[in-house]
Design a protein around this motif. Structure first.
Motif, PDB file in Angstrom:
ATOM      1  N   CYS A 205       5.057  38.875  22.866  1.00  0.00           N
ATOM      2  CA  CYS A 205       5.860  39.807  22.064  1.00  0.00           C
ATOM      3  C   CYS A 205       7.294  39.294  21.870  1.00  0.00           C
ATOM      4  N   ASN A 206       7.606  38.149  22.472  1.00  0.00           N
ATOM      5  CA  ASN A 206       8.950  37.554  22.374  1.00  0.00           C
ATOM      6  C   ASN A 206      10.035  38.466  22.934  1.00  0.00           C
ATOM      7  N   TRP A 207       9.786  39.047  24.092  1.00  0.00           N
ATOM      8  CA  TRP A 207      10.752  39.955  24.706  1.00  0.00           C
ATOM      9  C   TRP A 207      11.628  39.268  25.752  1.00  0.00           C
ATOM     10  N   MET A 208      11.616  37.935  25.793  1.00  0.00           N
ATOM     11  CA  MET A 208      12.444  37.214  26.752  1.00  0.00           C
ATOM     12  C   MET A 208      13.928  37.481  26.518  1.00  0.00           C
ATOM     13  N   HIS A 209      14.363  37.511  25.259  1.00  0.00           N
ATOM     14  CA  HIS A 209      15.788  37.741  24.977  1.00  0.00           C
ATOM     15  C   HIS A 209      16.242  39.113  25.472  1.00  0.00           C
ATOM     16  N   ARG A 210      15.402  40.104  25.294  1.00  0.00           N
ATOM     17  CA  ARG A 210      15.713  41.447  25.801  1.00  0.00           C
ATOM     18  C   ARG A 210      15.845  41.413  27.325  1.00  0.00           C
ATOM     19  N   ALA A 211      14.939  40.720  27.989  1.00  0.00           N
ATOM     20  CA  ALA A 211      14.946  40.634  29.448  1.00  0.00           C
ATOM     21  C   ALA A 211      16.168  39.872  29.954  1.00  0.00           C
ATOM     22  N   THR A 212      16.544  38.793  29.282  1.00  0.00           N
ATOM     23  CA  THR A 212      17.710  38.025  29.731  1.00  0.00           C
ATOM     24  C   THR A 212      19.002  38.798  29.484  1.00  0.00           C
ATOM     25  N   TRP A 213      19.072  39.528  28.369  1.00  0.00           N
ATOM     26  CA  TRP A 213      20.241  40.372  28.113  1.00  0.00           C
ATOM     27  C   TRP A 213      20.371  41.446  29.191  1.00  0.00           C
ATOM     28  N   MET A 214      19.243  42.068  29.530  1.00  0.00           N
ATOM     29  CA  MET A 214      19.275  43.109  30.549  1.00  0.00           C
ATOM     30  C   MET A 214      19.676  42.522  31.903  1.00  0.00           C
ATOM     31  N   THR A 215      19.229  41.318  32.195  1.00  0.00           N
ATOM     32  CA  THR A 215      19.620  40.637  33.429  1.00  0.00           C
ATOM     33  C   THR A 215      21.134  40.486  33.504  1.00  0.00           C
ATOM     34  N   GLN A 216      21.729  40.032  32.430  1.00  0.00           N
ATOM     35  CA  GLN A 216      23.188  39.858  32.376  1.00  0.00           C
ATOM     36  C   GLN A 216      23.898  41.188  32.605  1.00  0.00           C
ATOM     37  N   GLU A 217      23.440  42.231  31.945  1.00  0.00           N
ATOM     38  CA  GLU A 217      24.051  43.554  32.092  1.00  0.00           C
ATOM     39  C   GLU A 217      23.953  44.060  33.537  1.00  0.00           C
ATOM     40  N   LEU A 218      22.800  43.881  34.154  1.00  0.00           N
ATOM     41  CA  LEU A 218      22.608  44.378  35.515  1.00  0.00           C
ATOM     42  C   LEU A 218      23.413  43.577  36.527  1.00  0.00           C
ATOM     43  N   PHE A 219      23.467  42.261  36.366  1.00  0.00           N
ATOM     44  CA  PHE A 219      24.298  41.447  37.264  1.00  0.00           C
ATOM     45  C   PHE A 219      25.772  41.789  37.111  1.00  0.00           C
ATOM     46  N   THR A 220      26.207  42.070  35.912  1.00  0.00           N
ATOM     47  CA  THR A 220      27.607  42.432  35.688  1.00  0.00           C
ATOM     48  C   THR A 220      27.943  43.756  36.374  1.00  0.00           C
ATOM     49  N   THR A 221      27.062  44.716  36.259  1.00  0.00           N
ATOM     50  CA  THR A 221      27.302  46.046  36.826  1.00  0.00           C
ATOM     51  C   THR A 221      27.132  46.081  38.343  1.00  0.00           C
ATOM     52  N   PHE A 222      26.120  45.376  38.837  1.00  0.00           N
ATOM     53  CA  PHE A 222      25.774  45.458  40.264  1.00  0.00           C
ATOM     54  C   PHE A 222      25.968  44.118  40.977  1.00  0.00           C
ATOM     55  N   GLN A 223      27.064  43.441  40.684  1.00  0.00           N
ATOM     56  CA  GLN A 223      27.276  42.113  41.265  1.00  0.00           C
ATOM     57  C   GLN A 223      27.393  42.127  42.784  1.00  0.00           C
ATOM     58  N   GLU A 224      27.839  43.225  43.360  1.00  0.00           N
ATOM     59  CA  GLU A 224      27.950  43.316  44.818  1.00  0.00           C
ATOM     60  C   GLU A 224      26.627  43.706  45.477  1.00  0.00           C
ATOM     61  N   GLU A 225      25.790  44.436  44.767  1.00  0.00           N
ATOM     62  CA  GLU A 225      24.580  45.001  45.368  1.00  0.00           C
ATOM     63  C   GLU A 225      23.321  44.164  45.158  1.00  0.00           C
ATOM     64  N   LEU A 226      23.270  43.380  44.093  1.00  0.00           N
ATOM     65  CA  LEU A 226      22.040  42.639  43.780  1.00  0.00           C
ATOM     66  C   LEU A 226      22.092  41.212  44.307  1.00  0.00           C
ATOM     67  N   ASP A 227      21.049  40.830  45.025  1.00  0.00           N
ATOM     68  CA  ASP A 227      20.898  39.445  45.459  1.00  0.00           C
ATOM     69  C   ASP A 227      20.339  38.589  44.324  1.00  0.00           C
ATOM     70  N   SER A 228      19.363  39.148  43.608  1.00  0.00           N
ATOM     71  CA  SER A 228      18.699  38.351  42.583  1.00  0.00           C
ATOM     72  C   SER A 228      17.997  39.234  41.569  1.00  0.00           C
ATOM     73  N   ILE A 229      17.754  38.621  40.422  1.00  0.00           N
ATOM     74  CA  ILE A 229      16.932  39.225  39.383  1.00  0.00           C
ATOM     75  C   ILE A 229      15.945  38.149  38.950  1.00  0.00           C
ATOM     76  N   THR A 230      14.677  38.486  38.990  1.00  0.00           N
ATOM     77  CA  THR A 230      13.623  37.562  38.600  1.00  0.00           C
ATOM     78  C   THR A 230      13.047  37.995  37.258  1.00  0.00           C
ATOM     79  N   LEU A 231      12.894  37.039  36.373  1.00  0.00           N
ATOM     80  CA  LEU A 231      12.182  37.284  35.122  1.00  0.00           C
ATOM     81  C   LEU A 231      10.769  36.760  35.304  1.00  0.00           C
TER      82      LEU A 231
END
Length: 92
Positions: free
Chosen positions: A13-39
């Motif tokens: 479905c070509n949803w990789m761009h959506r997933a990578t954008w969401m990764t960036q948003e979540l790391f920006t918001t939760f930089q202290e709380e998140l160890d990692s995000i896996t796609l």
């Protein structure tokens, strides 16, 4: 305690761009709380978001994509309930 997010998305479905954008948003918001995000690549129209292996959101179940503010609230409610999300917080 730090946390881990997994975003499983449909490659057909070509949803990789959506997933990578969401990764960036979540790391920006939760930089202290998140160890990692896996796609994680998948097929069949999947777009699922997990926090510490617990399903937070399923596109198929909800029959829609999540809003980023919705996902941020869900994550915050689990890992830092007293934390403000600032301007992304919707007024009641």
């Amino acid at each position: 305690m730090n946390h881990h997010i997994t975003i499983e998305y449909c490659t057909r479905c070509n949803w990789m761009h959506r997933a990578t954008w969401m990764t960036q948003e979540l790391f920006t918001t939760f930089q202290e709380e998140l160890d990692s995000i896996t796609l994680k690549q998948g097929t069949g129209g999947i777009y699922d978001i997990y926090l510490n292996q617990e399903l937070l959101f399923s596109r198929k179940k909800e029959e829609r994509f999540p809003e980023i503010t919705e996902i941020k609230r869900l994550i915050r409610d689990h890992i830092a309930p007293d934390r403000s999300l600032g301007h992304t917080e919707k007024k009641a």
